[in-house]
Enzyme design. Structure first.
Site, PDB file in Angstrom:
ATOM      1  N   GLY A  54       0.884  -0.934   0.076  1.00  0.00           N
ATOM      2  CA  GLY A  54      -0.317  -0.047   0.349  1.00  0.00           C
ATOM      3  C   GLY A  54       0.790   0.917   0.247  1.00  0.00           C
ATOM      4  CB  SER A  55       0.448   4.308  -1.637  1.00  0.00           C
ATOM      5  OG  SER A  55       1.660   4.092  -2.382  1.00  0.00           O
ATOM      6  N   GLY A  56       1.678   5.209   1.207  1.00  0.00           N
ATOM      7  CA  GLY A  56       1.317   5.958   2.452  1.00  0.00           C
ATOM      8  C   GLY A  56       2.725   5.378   3.136  1.00  0.00           C
ATOM      9  CG  HIS A  57       3.243   1.907   4.306  1.00  0.00           C
ATOM     10  ND1 HIS A  57       2.004   2.349   5.107  1.00  0.00           N
ATOM     11  CD2 HIS A  57       2.800   1.012   3.386  1.00  0.00           C
ATOM     12  CE1 HIS A  57       1.496   1.742   5.269  1.00  0.00           C
ATOM     13  NE2 HIS A  57       1.226   1.035   4.206  1.00  0.00           N
ATOM     14  CE  LYS A 105       4.153  -2.898   4.141  1.00  0.00           C
ATOM     15  NZ  LYS A 105       4.701  -3.245   2.859  1.00  0.00           N
ATOM     16  CG  HIS A 215      -1.726  -0.166   7.108  1.00  0.00           C
ATOM     17  ND1 HIS A 215      -0.306  -1.128   8.017  1.00  0.00           N
ATOM     18  CD2 HIS A 215      -1.205  -0.162   5.960  1.00  0.00           C
ATOM     19  CE1 HIS A 215      -0.145  -1.980   6.713  1.00  0.00           C
ATOM     20  NE2 HIS A 215      -0.308  -0.945   5.127  1.00  0.00           N
TER      21      HIS A 215
END
Lengths: 327, 235
Positions: A54-57, A105, A215
């Site tokens: 996912g993005s945001g990391h 992950k 998250h």
């Protein structure tokens, strides 16, 4: 504070375009299905290392694409693992007969995405091994542990092993060995920017959240010790105890900001972590301090500690040329 | 009425056109419930279920409204929906709903209509696929909690020769109860599971989006196939 353009479920396309614009010599953004691969494909036949996330990391995963690390990254939307179709497209594009390693992950979505991608690839002649990353000591049950900083370490080790021409099983085994010898812990100093809800219940200044995920998965709210250094000492002890470290073992320490921690506070935390580990008689053979795996713009840190050995150190030191790691 | 459904009881057939209308109704329901689903997910997850599902079901809607949509058999229609969801939906929802429809599709032959018993068998296959993919069981606080009771209720009602309208109504009620029950239990799967007992009191977003499958089935599929309320899309 973040949240102007990004929130869970939002598109990451413009952000990816910006990243590729920033590193035109390293990255190429392929659209529909979306994945990012090397600007100049490798010439030699080798195992491909691929990671979806996912993005945001950021900078994970795209910041680790390049020679010596990931061959392709498949970013999903913010906090949402990519679709299996993205993984399939990336695999077909960068993997050859030598096969591919998926660095995954340990989150329900990511694991299912990888399984589904393998179903879709079916009997195509690309052998794939999945390396599951589960290094979060905040979760007692190892099978349920989330993937944190070990995703960076395992990708580096797998990438170096692949670059060295090792066969698929050895590349995957080495990445797994890296994961098994790595533990991480996230501690947040403010609330996570979340979705339509905006910012979650703010965290009072005299409290921290222990054992957070990337998250916004809540941890345990605790009072900030009068001497904040105690917090870092406790983090070091949690990692040491879980790894059952003995003095003299060569270690790798990676300290990442969760995305919103000032540099000064990051180095402050690193100093105390480093000192604490040294006081335990442990030797830090390699270290990284910076922004490596984040939770949008959250304040706090992810401390990652890994037990190294001669082969892992050699692979860690091998040349790497990505936007984030380069030596 | 009844020119093609001569059989007694629940022997009435469900046409591929009805399945198409059911899935369209489902797509509309998800799209209109986006904010609610996201709000449920913000409480115990990562606040993306509504956005994620809306994006996928908008693509499904486009596909179902496309004159080139493979509507000659139930199996090919479901497979097309599955592939659309797998492509457009990330997170756990894409693989789970994708698997649900893909497995459901494999249980259907290439016929343009299925019996209620075949419909139940199709949903049973979808359920088993979801349980396998998510390694989830009843009471883990997932979409299984609304699908499984619904499939069991449907199978029981059809076994008792209740008519399709009644069977679908009972399935939807079972799904609703299962969905509501998720508010009373702690999550054991997915991101909400990290909350442990703190997830009690919150209804599961996945169980909610799955409930709409049965809610819309009861609304749409109970209408006989030959009674077309809307003009044909093939003009």
């Amino acid at each position: 504070m973040s949240g102007v353009a990004l929130a869970p479920g939002r598109s990451i396309t413009a952000s990816l375009e910006g990243m590729v614009l920033a590193y035109p010599d390293l990255l190429q953004f392929h659209r529909d299905p979306d994945y990012v691969a090397w600007a100049v494909p490798p010439t030699e036949e080798k195992v491909a290392v691929i990671s979806g996330s996912g993005s945001g990391h950021e900078p994970l995963p795209v910041g680790y694409v390049g020679p010596g690390m990931l061959d392709a990254a498949c970013p999903g939307r913010v906090f949402t693992s990519p679709s299996p179709v993205q993984l399939v497209a990336a695999t077909r594009a960068v993997a050859q007969e030598a096969g591919a390693v998926y660095v995954v992950k340990n989150y329900a979505g990511g694991v299912m995405t990888a399984e589904m991608a393998l179903d879709l690839l079916g009997d195509e002649a690309i052998p794939v091994r999945t390396v599951l990353v589960n290094d979060d000591v905040a979760i007692p049950d190892p099978a349920r542990r989330r993937g944190l900083g070990a995703a960076v370490l395992a990708s580096k080790i797998a990438g170096a092993a692949a670059q060295a021409g090792l066969p698929l099983d050895q590349v995957a085994d080495l990445a797994e060995r890296m994961v098994q010898n790595t533990r991480s812990l996230g501690v947040a100093t403010d609330a996570c920017t979340l979705a339509r809800a905006g910012i979650r219940e703010p965290l009072p200044p005299d409290q921290v959240e222990w054992g957070v995920g990337i998250h916004g998965e809540p941890g345990q709210v605790r009072p900030l010790p009068k001497d904040p250094v105690l917090l870092l000492e406790e983090m070091a002890e949690a990692l040491r105890a879980d790894l059952e470290l003995r003095p003299g073992e060569p270690l790798l320490l990676m300290l990442s900001s969760l995305g919103g921690t000032p540099q000064a506070e990051l180095y402050w935390a690193f100093r105390h972590l480093h000192r604490t580990l040294q006081a335990m008689g442990l030797s830090i053979a390699r270290h990284l301090v910076g922004t490596f795996i984040t939770c949008l713009g959250r304040g706090g840190w992810i401390a990652t500690l890994a037990r190294m050995d001669g082969q892992l150190l050699e692979l860690w030191d091998a040349p790497v040329h990505t936007p984030v790691l380069h030596w | 009425m009844g020119q093609q459904n001569g059989q007694a009881g629940n022997g009435q057939a469900i046409s591929v056109e009805q399945i198409r209308r059911w899935l369209l109704a489902y797509a509309h329901r998800i799209i209109e419930q986006e904010e609610y689903l996201t709000a449920l997910d913000a409480d115990i997850g990562d606040a993306d279920h509504g956005t994620n599902m809306r994006r996928g079901l908008e693509k499904v809607k486009e596909r179902l409204e496309d004159p080139d949509c493979p509507c000659n058999s139930v199996g090919s229609l479901l497979r097309s929906v599955a592939m659309t969801l797998i492509s457009a939906v990330g997170g756990a929802a894409g693989p789970l709903y994708g698997t649900f429809f893909l497995r459901a599709a494999t249980s259907c032959n290439n016929s343009p209509a299925i019996t209620p018993a075949q419909f139940a068998a199709m949903l049973r296959q979808g359920l088993e696929g979801v349980k396998q993919r998510g390694k989830a069981h009843l009471d883990d606080k997932t979409m299984v909690d609304s699908i499984q009771p619904a499939v069991e209720a449907l199978e029981a009602a059809i076994g008792q020769h209740k008519d399709l309208r009644q069977a679908l109504h009972e399935a939807a009620e079972a799904a609703r109860r299962g969905m509501e029950h998720t508010a009373e239990i702690p999550a054991r799967k997915g991101r909400a599971s990290y909350l442990g007992p703190r997830s009690i009191g919150h209804q599961d977003p996945g169980a909610t989006s799955a409930y709409y499958l049965f809610e819309t089935a009861a609304q749409v599929l109970a209408t006989p196939a030959h009674r077309r309320e809307s003009p044909s899309r093939h003009r």
